[in-house]
Design a protein around this motif. Sequence first.
Motif, PDB file in Angstrom:
ATOM      1  N   ALA A 102       0.860  -1.174   0.000  1.00 11.55           N
ATOM      2  CA  ALA A 102       0.000   0.000   0.000  1.00 11.55           C
ATOM      3  C   ALA A 102       0.901   1.230   0.000  1.00 11.55           C
ATOM      4  O   ALA A 102       1.730   1.390   0.883  1.00 11.55           O
ATOM      5  CB  ALA A 102      -0.888   0.002   1.245  1.00 11.55           C
ATOM      6  N   ARG A 104       1.646   4.855   0.682  1.00  7.05           N
ATOM      7  CA  ARG A 104       1.191   5.988   1.490  1.00  7.05           C
ATOM      8  C   ARG A 104       2.266   7.052   1.383  1.00  7.05           C
ATOM      9  O   ARG A 104       3.236   7.031   2.109  1.00  7.05           O
ATOM     10  CB  ARG A 104       0.960   5.568   2.935  1.00  7.05           C
ATOM     11  N   PRO A 106       2.495  10.956   1.459  1.00  4.87           N
ATOM     12  CA  PRO A 106       1.737  12.180   1.747  1.00  4.87           C
ATOM     13  C   PRO A 106       1.848  13.252   0.663  1.00  4.87           C
ATOM     14  O   PRO A 106       0.903  14.006   0.443  1.00  4.87           O
ATOM     15  CB  PRO A 106       2.327  12.664   3.071  1.00  4.87           C
ATOM     16  N   LEU A 109      -0.902  12.903  -1.818  1.00  4.36           N
ATOM     17  CA  LEU A 109      -2.168  13.451  -1.332  1.00  4.36           C
ATOM     18  C   LEU A 109      -2.180  14.962  -1.552  1.00  4.36           C
ATOM     19  O   LEU A 109      -3.166  15.520  -2.031  1.00  4.36           O
ATOM     20  CB  LEU A 109      -2.361  13.115   0.147  1.00  4.36           C
TER      21      LEU A 109
END
Length: 184
Positions: A102, A104, A106, A109
């Motif tokens: 996964a 991730r 930031p 985002l």
Amino acid sequence: MNGRRTAKDAPHGLNNTAASLLGFLHERPMTGWDLVAAAEQLMGDFWSITRSQVYRELSTMARAGLVEEGERGKRDRRPYAITEAGRTAFADWSAAMPGEEAVRFPLLLMLTLGRHIPRDHLTAAVEHHRALHAERLAEYEGQAEGMSDPYAAATLSFGIHYERAVLAWFDDLPEEITRGARKD
């Protein structure tokens, strides 16, 4: 599903953090402090593990009979040793297919929401992260010199390829993001 059992489906009940600790304990008994240090050194850039997770997992595994606690030593540190039940649980975990990764990140985002973020801040964040990845690549390439453990070398090779790919991605970002030109 392809019919292969994944680590998540395995009957041993180990999560990946617990399995990593048992893997480290195959080498020798270690304190929680030692395990945190080993995890940070060997997996820190691709698998996060906190001190509280280590101690929580050690407590859970001790209750389950997967590790046994040694006598407290210096600074009240207690070593843990893997038991036969722990070796069996680790073997069961390692026999299953690992779950999917996964991502991730930031910064991704922030980029997704970039139209709502001041361009100069977004540009600064991109430049900051590009520099971090360039530093990490240089560090990995330095570590690779003279590495003799083929398993650690394979993991490090992944890190080198990953950092090169991320840097290439940074280089391909549109000028609108990298130069601070705001498009309204």
